[in-house]
Design a protein around this motif. Structure first.
Motif, short mmCIF file in Angstrom:
data_model
loop_
_atom_site.label_atom_id
_atom_site.label_comp_id
_atom_site.label_asym_id
_atom_site.label_seq_id
_atom_site.Cartn_x
_atom_site.Cartn_y
_atom_site.Cartn_z
N ILE B 50 -8.72 14.41 3.09
CA ILE B 50 -9.21 13.28 2.29
C ILE B 50 -10.63 12.87 2.72
CG2 ILE B 50 -8.19 11.47 3.74
CD1 ILE B 50 -8.38 11.45 -0.12
N LEU B 52 -11.56 11.42 5.70
CA LEU B 52 -11.72 10.31 6.66
C LEU B 52 -12.24 10.83 7.99
CD1 LEU B 52 -8.63 8.04 5.92
CD2 LEU B 52 -11.02 7.67 5.33
N PRO B 72 -14.88 10.20 1.36
CA PRO B 72 -13.51 10.02 0.87
C PRO B 72 -13.43 9.59 -0.59
CG PRO B 72 -13.75 9.00 3.01
CD PRO B 72 -15.10 9.47 2.61
N CYS B 76 -11.30 11.46 -3.46
CA CYS B 76 -10.28 10.74 -4.22
C CYS B 76 -10.54 10.88 -5.72
CB CYS B 76 -10.27 9.27 -3.80
SG CYS B 76 -9.31 8.21 -4.86
N TYR B 82 -4.24 9.69 -1.20
CA TYR B 82 -3.86 9.74 0.23
C TYR B 82 -2.97 8.56 0.55
CZ TYR B 82 -4.64 9.07 5.29
OH TYR B 82 -4.49 8.88 6.64
N PRO B 84 -1.46 6.93 3.78
CA PRO B 84 -1.55 7.05 5.23
C PRO B 84 -0.22 6.74 5.92
CG PRO B 84 -2.59 5.03 4.51
CD PRO B 84 -2.18 5.76 3.27
N ARG B 148 0.30 2.35 -4.89
CA ARG B 148 -1.13 2.07 -4.88
C ARG B 148 -1.93 3.36 -5.07
NH1 ARG B 148 -3.40 -0.33 0.65
NH2 ARG B 148 -2.95 1.80 1.26
N THR B 149 -1.49 4.42 -4.37
CA THR B 149 -2.19 5.70 -4.49
C THR B 149 -1.99 6.30 -5.88
OG1 THR B 149 -1.97 6.05 -2.13
CG2 THR B 149 -2.37 8.00 -3.47
#
Lengths: 617, 235
Positions: B50, B52, B72, B76, B82, B84, B148-149
């Motif tokens: 991703i 990071l 990132p 995306c 992603y 986490p 959310r992703t």
């Protein structure tokens, strides 16, 4: 009753500008993690730009259009600062950004002087609100009520922005975890710039709106800065409603303080701040700061090494060269280099707590000035001889550090920094306002060395011995078990506690030691000049020390020495130009961008390049 | 068709060398498990994909495009979501505000999600829409972070230890969710220590240990090789 209400309204009107500037600072800090020292300068620019705009734009509409225009202009300036100065250094340690924004303050000071001249400007009265309103039999300026309404409107607008718009939700999310926000597809770079624009815009309209009440002058930037920090810290970093409540609280207390205890006005807000922080270390509406929460804490520092044989030779050579200054430098050189040595000790003492201890103090001048005043007061009132006064100066400063440090080491990060700044301001206010004891702004004069050291050359050697002795002692302490413990606490407070170290105690004692060494520097300074003024305790003095340490480089013991030398000599050189602040500011910004490791870092970099070249050839 | 391909990536934290020449390949629509013990390099692999952390060398290709070295947010926007391990919910934001942060325009080559659809998939979220993220239970937070992703309408999602730290009932629910996502046509790379959970949902598995890929095969093949399981996965 009427009197109390009128005072309350005055306080709330005063809070208006404070809230606007503080909310801007808070928003910027929340998202970008930059403590924007230049925020006071944006406020000042807002007032100046609005002043000029009001000269051209007439009437009621012109007045409010000028305020909006000032906000937009300052927002644009903030945007330029973010893009040109801060963007290149977001990857550097956070503290470099502080130094860069300090460079911006200097640049703006001189540009404002260039454009608007040195005279204080008196703002036009607001059309339609020139008069007074009678409230419960008291006369209240109509514009005060306008300012209160203005602050409330801005508060509501900000609430709407942050709670009802996508952009606002993104900003709040980024305040909590900006790395995650970027992993969800948000371009941080644009978000940062937008937030900087908004924060600067708020500072700009803050400065513009208070114009009819306070006017515009070149001291506005520093004058509001301390109060803004206090408000942001009491309210909680990143909290808008916190900034509003704290600005009201402080301003109202201030207004009543003037009536009850006129001597206390400057101290009052810092006392409130200290009390709040002791009970709520992250402010009334703030959230506890978690280490590494906002992305990595950066790579660990390289361990410090003891000096090699060659290094020792270099140190000896430098001291030897300094010993020859009176022979070749003449009187001018002798005086100048005495200053250099004193500032080296001052900077090295700050570096001890900041670089080795990892605790960024914004108020180290408290101990430098504290030492200076200890010596001066002893001479003035007790007729203490110089030798004893020089011994007691570090003790006095150390004692102050013991009290201040006890509060401060309970906090960390930016809250530690703000609290040290607040305490330094308390000390400054006491000295400034307690005229009977300290002479206030007039300072204490006639503090001269003993007979045997009265010759500048002899005194220079005394400074050389005590100054380099102090610096070497600070160095040596870094390599004792006590110094190891301090570094361990810096690198991981949790792990240090887990192996049985009392981290707070170690940090407290280190703070006291660093303070005492700054006090020695202050003591040496006072006998070199023969006088002392409250400026030695000012925020600007603490910033000088910070700049010296950062210019030199935080991660090495020679850094503060290099930084202090360069800074002192540069200031001496540049102060002969009319616009020396502009030059110094630009220079600071350039150094921070080009050499993120500081002067010593650049030295190490060149050395490693050089030795690699040696190996390959 | 290959969706994601890592070729010999090396990743460092400061001077510590974490991933050593890691390679893996995931086809479109597959669910692949990245197995390994704590500290084996699973999360670092995810973060390297991703963006990071940036791999020092090697290539990361996604849908035929080199994405290694991109920030990132661009990765995306290319279609990787992603999730986490630490969930990283915005605890001061409400559930729906958390979803709003993840929202991105729909894309033609990926299933598209709306708040309503996600509330069907995770009924709890609808109930708790006005609650702050920090008030949710661990399982609810895990659902919120996945939802959310998904709001970004990704083609592929990286799930870092989705079964960690949540109640067994929720783990089963999580497995059903992942199967549902697969049916939608989403490609999934999930990291796991829990072999049982991985078996429920994945087609293939990679095993990583000490930052090095040790094994690659189908889930069925892995079941027939107790020695491999013993060597790299047993606690």
């Amino acid at each position: 009753m009427g009197f109390i209400v009128a005072q309350l309204l005055t306080g709330m009107a005063n809070a208006s500008a404070l809230f606007l500037v503080a909310s801007g600072l808070s928003i910027i800090f929340g998202v970008t993690r930059v403590v924007n020292f230049a925020h006071g300068s944006f406020y000042m620019l807002g007032a100046f730009v609005a002043y000029s705009a009001m000269q051209v734009l007439p009437g009621f509409i012109g007045f409010w259009a000028s305020i909006l225009l000032a906000g937009l202009a300052v927002g644009l300036i903030g945007l330029i600062v973010e893009v040109c100065v801060l963007k290149p250094i977001y990857k550097s340690p956070e503290l470099y950004q502080l130094v860069a924004t300090f460079g911006v303050i200097l640049v703006i000071q001189d540009l404002a002087l260039l454009v608007w001249g040195p005279e204080d400007l008196i703002g036009k009265r607001a059309p339609g609100f020139e008069g007074v309103v009678m409230i419960l039999g008291e006369r209240v300026p109509a514009y005060d009520l306008v300012l209160i309404a203005f602050a409330v409107i801005v508060l509501c607008a900000l609430w709407y922005l942050f709670n009802r718009t996508r952009a606002g939700v993104l900003v709040r999310a980024a305040t909590q975890d900006r790395e995650m926000v970027s992993a969800l597809g948000v371009n941080q770079s644009i978000l940062f710039t937008a937030v900087f624009f908004l924060g600067s815009f708020l500072a700009g309209i803050g400065g513009a709106a208070q114009l009819p009440k306070g006017g515009a002058d070149l001291l506005m930037d520093f004058n509001i800065l301390a109060a803004v920090f206090v408000v942001v810290v009491i309210g909680g970093m990143g909290s808008i409603i916190g900034a509003f409540v704290a600005a009201m609280l402080i301003s109202i207390l201030q207004v009543f303080g003037v009536h009850l205890l006129p001597q206390s006005t400057l101290v009052l807000m810092f006392v409130v701040m200290a009390v709040v922080l002791v009970f709520r270390p992250w402010g009334l509406f703030g959230r506890e700061e978690q280490a590494g929460e906002h992305g990595g804490a950066g790579p660990p520092q390289e361990p410090l090494r003891e000096l090699s044989g060659r290094g020792r030779l270099v140190v000896a050579a430098v001291i030897g060269a300094l010993a020859l200054v009176p022979v070749f430098g003449g009187q001018f050189g002798t005086v100048l280099f005495a200053d250099v040595i004193i500032f080296c000790l001052f900077a090295a003492s700050l570096h001890y707590i900041l670089g080795i201890g990892g605790l960024v103090s914004f108020g180290h001048a408290a101990f430098y000035g504290g030492g200076a005043y200890t010596a001066a007061l002893l001479v003035q009132y007790a007729g203490t001889p110089m030798e004893l006064a020089l011994l007691l100066a570090p003790l006095g400063a150390g004692f102050a550090a013991m009290i201040i440090g006890w509060f401060c080491v309970r906090l960390s990060g930016v809250y530690f920094a703000m609290l040290t700044l607040a305490f330094a301001q308390v000390l400054w206010s006491i000295v400034f306002q307690w005229t009977d004891l300290t002479g206030g702004d007039d300072g204490i004069l006639g503090v001269w060395p003993s007979q045997w050291a009265s010759d500048p050359v002899v005194y220079y050697y005394l400074v050389l011995v005590l100054g380099t002795g102090g610096v070497l002692l600070l160095r040596a302490m870094a390599h004792t078990p006590f110094g190891y413990a301090l570094r361990g606490a810096r690198d991981s407070a949790l792990r240090s506690e887990a192996i049985g170290m009392n981290v707070q105690f170690i940090q407290w004692m280190s703070f006291v030691f660093a303070g005492a060494m700054a006090g020695l520097a202050g003591g040496l300074f006072v006998f070199a000049k023969g006088s002392v003024f409250p400026t030695e305790l000012e925020i600007a003095k603490s910033f000088d020390a910070l700049i010296m340490v950062f210019l030199g480089g935080v991660q090495s013991l020679s850094g503060p020495i290099a930084g202090a030398s360069v800074f002192t000599l540069l200031q001496d050189l540049l102060s002969r130009f009319e616009y020396w602040r502009l030059c110094l500011g630009l220079l600071i910004i350039a150094i921070v961008i080009l050499f993120p490791g500081g002067i010593a870092g650049a030295g190490n970099w060149m050395r490693s390049r050089f030795s690699r070249a040696e190996v390959s050839s | 068709m290959t969706m994601l391909e890592l070729a010999n990536i090396n990743t460092y934290y400061g001077s510590a060398h974490i991933l050593h020449d890691v390679s893996l390949e995931i086809g479109s629509g597959e669910v692949v498990a990245l197995l390994g013990r704590n500290g084996a390099g699973k999360s670092t692999t995810m973060k390297s994909i991703i963006g990071l952390v940036r791999p020092a060398s090697g290539s990361v290709r996604f849908s035929g495009r080199e994405i290694g070295g991109m920030p990132p947010y661009e990765i995306c926007r290319n279609g990787i979501g992603y999730v986490p391990e630490e969930r990283r919910i915005f605890s001061d934001l409400t559930v729906f505000e958390n979803l709003e942060v993840g929202r991105r325009p729909a894309r033609s080559d990926a299933p598209s999600w709306t708040v309503e659809r996600l509330c069907e998939l995770f009924p709890n979220l609808a109930e708790r829409r006005a609650n702050r993220g920090g008030q949710l239970s661990g399982g609810e937070q895990q659902m919120l972070t996945i939802a959310r992703t998904l709001m970004g309408n990704p083609k592929m999602i990286l799930l870092d230890e989705p079964s960690e730290g949540i109640a067994p009932v929720i783990v089963e629910q999580m497995a059903r969710t992942i199967q549902e996502l697969k049916r939608e046509g989403l490609t999934v790379l999930l990291s796991e220590q829990n072999l049982h959970f991985a078996k429920l949902v994945s087609d293939r598995a990679f095993i990583i240990e000490s930052g090095t890929m040790r094994y690659s095969g189908t889930m069925a093949e892995l079941s027939d090789q107790p020695d491999i399981r013993e060597k790299y996965l047993a606690m």
